[in-house]
Enzyme design. Structure first.
Site, PDB file in Angstrom:
ATOM      1  NE  ARG A 147       1.436  -5.247  -2.909  1.00 45.73           N
ATOM      2  CZ  ARG A 147       0.318  -4.607  -3.215  1.00 45.73           C
ATOM      3  NH1 ARG A 147      -0.450  -4.119  -2.258  1.00 45.73           N
ATOM      4  NH2 ARG A 147      -0.063  -4.458  -4.474  1.00 45.73           N
ATOM      5  CG  PHE A 160      -5.977  -0.555   8.709  1.00 46.57           C
ATOM      6  CD1 PHE A 160      -7.278  -0.418   9.161  1.00 46.57           C
ATOM      7  CD2 PHE A 160      -4.971   0.178   9.324  1.00 46.57           C
ATOM      8  CE1 PHE A 160      -7.584   0.455  10.205  1.00 46.57           C
ATOM      9  CE2 PHE A 160      -5.263   1.048  10.368  1.00 46.57           C
ATOM     10  CZ  PHE A 160      -6.569   1.186  10.808  1.00 46.57           C
ATOM     11  CB  CYS A 206      -6.125   5.634   0.102  1.00 48.55           C
ATOM     12  SG  CYS A 206      -7.463   4.960   1.106  1.00 48.55           S
TER      13      CYS A 206
END
Length: 409
Positions: free
Chosen positions: A223, A239, A352
């Site tokens: 981020r 998402f 992930c």
């Protein structure tokens, strides 16, 4: 009292030298002492030599190993392991800012007070996750052995963290067999929401209803990278959950951000986060939609194309049995995203899924780029942050794979 034992088949003890934290059922010749799920068991060679101790489970992964060096799993052992995890986070500087002073007028200017405190195998405590949120700790057990220990672990962590810990919440119901365990507070006063902070942003964490332990802490560094690249750009966060990447883009000066998630509740909380941090007039729009259907529907003038797309989907492959189907799903959404971006556009793409290797993920993206007819360069390989360490003996712990790509043409 003698513990139950698992005797390894002849020759299988050589795998002990690798110190992998899992012992599989195929390596076990026989069991003695009638072990039950969650019991401490000793692992021994066929000649009787002690090899390891860990938590028993009647599954393919038969033992989650706690120690290869001592059979004594007592209070001193547990405290030493917890102290090591805490010391590592202190070394990273994650405790340096202390608890948030919510009365200060600029209290969230650069504050980060949420991170992973215990990362299972990465902290040599297989089956245990602990996430810290501004004085709150969420514990999650991924084995019955760890689940049985939670009340005692909460008490010890309360002593060790002192005034930096106010509440402890157990969120293990979804990570244990059906009907085993309930979520609930182990320490402190119950609450519906808890405020915590990342890089100056205020987040409302719902321990009971939020994904994982309430937030995706593993993406913090990514981020921050997005924030550094967002000035003046239009960003599509797919998402998007409760808006972590969206707030990062706004912080970096994005001129417009769109967050898409199939969960109405997630988008509602995302909108609250945007307003809480940037006001009602922020250049942001939350969209409740299926990403696979939404991206192909995006039709805009050339001047309004998205400059950055983030794809951070849930795990498509929970096991190797569905790996090929998962790769097809990843390829489809990456192709659509690459088709959407203009020349010079950036794609942050992630998986992930532990079952998807880094090489398989990169090969999938290569295939998506070819199908999209786009020329793409890899800007950077992405992963989870340092508070999610990976044991060198357990490479499977490197579950988050990501690429930052630039579309050249």
């Amino acid at each position: 009292m003698t513990r139950p034992q698992l005797i390894l088949s002849p020759g299988r003890e050589k795998f002990i030298d690798r110190r992998h934290p899992w012992i599989f059922s195929g390596a076990v010749m026989r069991e003695t002492g009638d072990p039950h799920e969650g019991d401490l068991v000793d692992v021994v060679a066929v000649d009787g030599r002690w090899l390891a101790v860990g938590h028993y489970q009647p599954e393919s992964i038969r033992v989650k190993v706690l120690s290869y060096t001592t059979p004594d799993i007592d209070e001193a052992w547990w405290r030493a392991r917890l102290a090591s995890a805490i010391a590592y986070r202190r070394q990273l500087g994650l405790f340096n800012m202390g608890l948030a002073d919510l009365s200060a007028p600029n209290h969230h200017s650069n504050l980060t007070d949420m991170f992973r405190l215990i990362h299972a195998e990465g902290d040599f405590l297989p089956g245990l996750v602990a996430d810290y949120y501004n004085g709150a700790l969420v514990l999650q057990a991924h084995s019955m052995g760890m689940y049985r220990m939670l009340p005692q672990l909460a008490a010890w962590l309360g002593e060790m963290l002192g005034d930096k810990l106010r509440v402890v919440f157990n969120k293990s119901a979804a990570t244990l067999p059906d009907g085993v365990g309930e979520n609930g507070f182990l320490l402190g006063d119950p609450c519906d929401e808890w405020e915590a902070h990342e890089q100056g942003h205020r987040y409302l964490i719902n321990f009971r209803e939020g994904q994982k332990t309430g937030f995706f802490l593993d993406q913090r560094d990514n981020r921050a990278l997005l924030s550094s690249l967002s000035a003046g750009r239009r960003v599509l966060n797919c998402f998007g959950y409760t808006g972590g990447f969206s707030l990062a883009a706004l912080h970096g000066g994005a001129r417009y951000v769109e967050t898409v998630d199939i969960s109405k509740r997630a988008i509602e909380l995302c909108d609250r986060h945007v307003e809480l941090n940037y006001g009602a007039a922020a250049p942001h729009r939350g969209v409740v939609a299926d990403v696979l259907q939404y991206i192909p529907s995006v039709s805009r003038p050339e001047s309004d194309l998205f400059d950055i797309v983030i794809l951070d989907p849930p795990a498509f492959a929970k096991s190797h049995k569905v790996l090929q189907q998962a790769l097809k799903g990843y390829r489809a959404i990456n192709r659509k995203a690459l088709e959407l971006l203009p020349p010079g556009g950036l794609l942050f793409t992630f998986s992930c899924s532990q079952a998807v290797s880094r090489d398989e993920f990169q090969t999938m993206v290569f295939s998506a780029a070819n199908l999209a007819g786009r020329q793409v360069r890899i800007v950077r390989h992405l992963a989870h942050g340092a508070d999610h360490p990976v044991s060198i003996h357990h490479p499977e712990g490197e579950y988050l794979k990501g690429l930052l790509l630039q579309v050249d043409g």
